[in-house]
Write a protein that holds these residues in place. Structure first.
Motif, PDB file in Angstrom:
ATOM      1  N   ASN A   1       0.855  -1.189   0.000  1.00  0.00           N
ATOM      2  CA  ASN A   1       0.000   0.000   0.000  1.00  0.00           C
ATOM      3  C   ASN A   1       0.890   1.239   0.000  1.00  0.00           C
ATOM      4  O   ASN A   1       1.535   1.559   1.003  1.00  0.00           O
ATOM      5  N   LEU A   2       0.936   1.963  -1.124  1.00  0.00           N
ATOM      6  CA  LEU A   2       1.838   3.105  -1.234  1.00  0.00           C
ATOM      7  C   LEU A   2       1.451   4.241  -0.295  1.00  0.00           C
ATOM      8  O   LEU A   2       2.327   4.981   0.186  1.00  0.00           O
ATOM      9  N   ASP A   3       0.165   4.390  -0.004  1.00  0.00           N
ATOM     10  CA  ASP A   3      -0.244   5.430   0.948  1.00  0.00           C
ATOM     11  C   ASP A   3       0.320   5.123   2.338  1.00  0.00           C
ATOM     12  O   ASP A   3       0.855   6.028   3.014  1.00  0.00           O
ATOM     13  N   GLN A   4       0.198   3.875   2.768  1.00  0.00           N
ATOM     14  CA  GLN A   4       0.760   3.506   4.068  1.00  0.00           C
ATOM     15  C   GLN A   4       2.278   3.613   4.046  1.00  0.00           C
ATOM     16  O   GLN A   4       2.903   4.031   5.028  1.00  0.00           O
ATOM     17  N   MET A   5       2.892   3.253   2.928  1.00  0.00           N
ATOM     18  CA  MET A   5       4.346   3.345   2.799  1.00  0.00           C
ATOM     19  C   MET A   5       4.811   4.792   2.933  1.00  0.00           C
ATOM     20  O   MET A   5       5.848   5.081   3.542  1.00  0.00           O
ATOM     21  N   GLU A   6       4.040   5.712   2.394  1.00  0.00           N
ATOM     22  CA  GLU A   6       4.374   7.135   2.514  1.00  0.00           C
ATOM     23  C   GLU A   6       4.335   7.574   3.976  1.00  0.00           C
ATOM     24  O   GLU A   6       5.227   8.278   4.454  1.00  0.00           O
TER      25      GLU A   6
ATOM     26  N   ALA B   1      11.242  -2.464 -10.813  1.00  0.00           N
ATOM     27  CA  ALA B   1      10.423  -1.276 -11.096  1.00  0.00           C
ATOM     28  C   ALA B   1       9.534  -0.939  -9.904  1.00  0.00           C
ATOM     29  O   ALA B   1       9.388   0.236  -9.529  1.00  0.00           O
ATOM     30  N   GLU B   2       8.935  -1.972  -9.309  1.00  0.00           N
ATOM     31  CA  GLU B   2       8.096  -1.746  -8.131  1.00  0.00           C
ATOM     32  C   GLU B   2       8.924  -1.229  -6.962  1.00  0.00           C
ATOM     33  O   GLU B   2       8.506  -0.309  -6.245  1.00  0.00           O
ATOM     34  N   GLN B   3      10.098  -1.805  -6.761  1.00  0.00           N
ATOM     35  CA  GLN B   3      10.952  -1.363  -5.669  1.00  0.00           C
ATOM     36  C   GLN B   3      11.396   0.078  -5.861  1.00  0.00           C
ATOM     37  O   GLN B   3      11.476   0.846  -4.895  1.00  0.00           O
ATOM     38  N   ARG B   4      11.695   0.465  -7.102  1.00  0.00           N
ATOM     39  CA  ARG B   4      12.096   1.848  -7.363  1.00  0.00           C
ATOM     40  C   ARG B   4      10.961   2.815  -7.024  1.00  0.00           C
ATOM     41  O   ARG B   4      11.186   3.858  -6.390  1.00  0.00           O
ATOM     42  N   MET B   5       9.738   2.472  -7.412  1.00  0.00           N
ATOM     43  CA  MET B   5       8.596   3.322  -7.110  1.00  0.00           C
ATOM     44  C   MET B   5       8.375   3.408  -5.604  1.00  0.00           C
ATOM     45  O   MET B   5       8.117   4.492  -5.054  1.00  0.00           O
ATOM     46  N   GLN B   6       8.500   2.275  -4.908  1.00  0.00           N
ATOM     47  CA  GLN B   6       8.334   2.272  -3.457  1.00  0.00           C
ATOM     48  C   GLN B   6       9.422   3.107  -2.778  1.00  0.00           C
ATOM     49  O   GLN B   6       9.152   3.880  -1.865  1.00  0.00           O
ATOM     50  N   LEU B   7      10.655   2.936  -3.243  1.00  0.00           N
ATOM     51  CA  LEU B   7      11.774   3.675  -2.657  1.00  0.00           C
ATOM     52  C   LEU B   7      11.590   5.175  -2.839  1.00  0.00           C
ATOM     53  O   LEU B   7      11.838   5.969  -1.916  1.00  0.00           O
ATOM     54  N   GLU B   8      11.146   5.579  -4.010  1.00  0.00           N
ATOM     55  CA  GLU B   8      10.916   7.002  -4.253  1.00  0.00           C
ATOM     56  C   GLU B   8       9.807   7.536  -3.351  1.00  0.00           C
ATOM     57  O   GLU B   8       9.887   8.655  -2.832  1.00  0.00           O
ATOM     58  N   THR B   9       8.771   6.733  -3.148  1.00  0.00           N
ATOM     59  CA  THR B   9       7.687   7.132  -2.241  1.00  0.00           C
ATOM     60  C   THR B   9       8.200   7.312  -0.827  1.00  0.00           C
ATOM     61  O   THR B   9       7.901   8.315  -0.158  1.00  0.00           O
ATOM     62  N   ILE B  10       8.986   6.341  -0.360  1.00  0.00           N
ATOM     63  CA  ILE B  10       9.500   6.388   1.013  1.00  0.00           C
ATOM     64  C   ILE B  10      10.437   7.572   1.202  1.00  0.00           C
ATOM     65  O   ILE B  10      10.311   8.343   2.166  1.00  0.00           O
ATOM     66  N   ILE B  11      11.383   7.739   0.287  1.00  0.00           N
ATOM     67  CA  ILE B  11      12.413   8.768   0.477  1.00  0.00           C
ATOM     68  C   ILE B  11      11.827  10.170   0.346  1.00  0.00           C
ATOM     69  O   ILE B  11      12.215  11.085   1.083  1.00  0.00           O
ATOM     70  N   GLU B  12      10.891  10.362  -0.569  1.00  0.00           N
ATOM     71  CA  GLU B  12      10.257  11.682  -0.682  1.00  0.00           C
ATOM     72  C   GLU B  12       9.577  12.077   0.627  1.00  0.00           C
ATOM     73  O   GLU B  12       9.698  13.214   1.091  1.00  0.00           O
TER      74      GLU B  12
END
Length: 328
Positions: free
Chosen positions: A118-123, A239-250
């Motif tokens: 869940n990208l919202d929770q990851m953020e 690709a999924e990990q890159r998107m997740q990492l960008e979400t987390i780091i931002e």
């Protein structure tokens, strides 16, 4: 502390109840064991229907100073309004003792399972990790160790060579692959990062969700690179990990800067965890809970798969490290 105590064979319900009673807590329910192999953790209710968790720490792992540093970090995070389960104080002490055991009492805080995809929770988690590291940067642990290759690779390698659990017919191949993995990690490990106090074991199982993340279990808190608390949240393909990492780091950088040079440590840290985890199981084999829950460790098929896993990680380490999408 005897080997018997090391395996918790001297820890029985009466011992636990007596330890709690000494702190003024009268248990008015059963002791419900919670999932923990390293320590012994129980949930219970007192006579006022308040719910608690008591953790008895495995003897001979952390000393009193190291446990006090973990608790001090938890209390600092609590003051900084980070949602986590911090140990309670009794007579201004949170590291308690009974019959040679160290233990601590926590409020029982429930929650749903964190949704790892869940990208919202990851953020949300990324934002709070930035705040955790903001606190973690203020000082370093003086008694707890740093994350490094000696404890996570070199000492486990010696253990593998000495262990009778590794089948003799497969040991040479397994050790050769382990050595190749260690060489690959050593070639990529660097120290171009700020050492800070970390959660240390920030995988999805140590995050609950209750209108936001709730962090639990600082038992593996250490000094290390910030990315140690980020990489275990990643899953899926590159690709999924890159998107997740960008979400987390931002989200993380709303509160704490992130050094992009640490991205090159993700796969070395993954390799270190693979090696360290296996060594952990071997070290605990005298505890009856481990043969009971890890019976496959004695089978040759497991060691063939483990050798293949190490070889696969060597190939991953030889690939370009995960990078953020360039911003123009």
């Amino acid at each position: 502390m005897t080997d018997t105590a090391f395996t918790f064979q001297t820890l029985n319900p009466d011992t636990i109840l007596d330890a709690l009673f000494e702190q003024g807590i009268r248990v008015d329910s059963g002791l419900t064991p919670l999932n923990s192999f390293e320590n012994r953790v129980y949930q219970f209710q007192d006579e006022d229907r308040r719910r608690y968790v008591v953790k008895f720490y495995r003897p001979q792992r952390w000393n009193a100073e190291q446990l006090a540093e973990e608790h001090q970090f938890a209390h600092e995070l609590e003051i900084d309004e980070i949602p986590l389960a911090a140990p309670l104080r009794f007579a201004n002490r949170s590291v308690l003792t009974h019959q040679g055991y160290y233990f601590a009492v926590f409020p029982s805080l429930g929650g749903r399972q964190y949704e790892a995809d869940n990208l919202d929770q990851m953020e949300w988690v990324g934002r709070y990790l930035g705040r955790i590291h903001q606190t973690g940067r203020r000082s370093r642990f003086q008694h707890r160790p740093d994350i490094g290759v000696k404890e996570y690779l070199l000492e486990p390698r010696q253990l593998f060579e000495q262990s009778a659990l590794v089948p003799a017919a497969l040991k040479d191949d397994f050790l050769k692959t382990t050595d190749a993995l260690i060489d690959e990690v050593m070639g990529q490990w660097h120290s171009r990062f700020t050492m800070l106090r970390l959660h240390g074991d920030c995988h999805p199982g140590n995050i609950l969700w209750r209108d936001g993340p709730l962090f639990v279990d600082l038992d593996d808190a250490r000094n290390g690179p910030a990315v140690q608390d980020l990489w275990m949240l990643l899953n899926g393909d590159k690709a999924e990990q890159r998107m997740q990492l960008e979400t987390i780091i931002e989200a993380y950088e709303e509160f704490c800067p992130f050094n992009p040079e640490e991205l090159a440590l993700i796969e070395p840290l993954r390799a270190m965890r693979l090696v360290y985890y296996l060594a952990w199981i071997i070290r605990r084999w005298d505890d009856p809970a481990f043969p009971r829950n890890f019976p496959w460790l004695t089978g040759e098929d497991y060691w063939r798969r483990q050798t293949a896993t190490f070889a696969e990680q060597i190939n991953v380490l030889r690939e370009p490290p995960l990078q953020l999408t360039p911003m123009y």
